[in-house]
Design an enzyme around this catalytic site. Sequence first.
Site: not given
Ligand code: HOZ
Length: 429
Positions: A141, A236, A269
């Site tokens: 992703y 990524d 992050k």
């Molecule tokens: N992108 C996250 C899942 N891999 C979710 C992020 C969230 O809901 O804070």
Amino acid sequence: MNNAQLFERAQQVIPGGVNSPVRAFRAVGGTPRFIARAQGACMWDAEGQKYIDYIGSWGPMILGHGHPAVLEAVLSAAREGFSYGAPTEREVELAEAIIAQVPSIEQVRLVSSGTEAGMSAIRLARGATGRSKIIKFEGCYHGHADALLVKAGSGLATFGHPTSAGVPAEVVQHTLVLEYNNLEQIEEAFRTQGAEIACVMIEPIAGNMNFVRAQVPFVKRIRELCDQHGALFVFDEVMTGFRVALGSAQSVFAKAIPGFKPDISVFGKVIGGGMPLAAFGTTRQIMQNLAPLGPVYQAGTLSGNPVATACGLATLKEISKPGFYEALGAKTQQLVAGLTLAARDAGIPFVGDSEGGMFGFFFTSELPQNYNVVMATDKERFNRFFHGMLDRGVYLAPALYEAGFVSAAHTDADIAATLDAARAVFATL
Ligand code: HOZ
């Protein structure tokens, strides 16, 4: 209001009651916990229930919640102003701090989210190469940019299908989706279309299909193919960046592949420490293509935000201290080894893996190598385990497809309490 009441109220005004789908607990069922506060390795919900937190805001909270030095940096920056829309010294410092740890990048552009960073990296790769086609891997992703919301087509010759309504087929017609860790497919793609491929984008340890490592020969071969065909290799590292090692996942691969470097890296992050901050970086030469120097446009009102950069800088300072990753990695391994042993004692097929402060586990007997194998693991058992742990005050990611995160604030007592809970839950599975 309790969690159920808040969820009911939220659903009146927010689609599904959440601002990011996985938070709705759809994969595991039940009522999402509405978090009221967090400190160290723990969170408390609206009902005052305490949880040991293994999500850590889906990765950023590597120091745990409310680390004093980070809190102080944020409060002091906020007093000086929330946002200026003009350059600041702190942005330069953060760019320098990121570059200092990642030898493959000479320049970075700061943005506000991993999605934005991934989308901009693709645009940069296309602009720099003058090519349109991109390769991604099923189960990886890279944020929710249109061109990246794609699943594999029926064969290698066909491009992918959108995985979201609202994404026209034409928008993904240049995105080729291949199987993770499948050498034959990547060879074939370059053999047939190598001159048209702008970039190959990969999560070097996929954290969006739980925790699946790209195999070393796979990464090595992609590097060679990109070099041979003039394509760019995009790592990524939104999840893995500064999470699995100070030098990020690319430093882990560089140990196994001497001299290894990706061309473009994407971060998010951890570099924001819990504030909306992400980045993409590469060589000075490739970055020359980016506005205002070159023709590839990219911009953002909140890019390099002064409060977010203060949070990121304070976080990077703490994680750069000697021994930080050794301690974090050991703690995470202790957790995974303890879970594995407890499952074995209960006679339950279970495998786990970790790197630095990122981990994953599956209810099956061998570590999966790709998305289809992940999908074939025991989801029902995972869901029962998730709820059993949640009931006992351990907050794991509410979906089989997500990685977990340990922070420096997790104590031996937290790990021991987690393993006690796991033993009790395994006995019920
Ligand atoms: N992108 C996250 C899942 N891999 C979710 C992020 C969230 O809901 O804070």
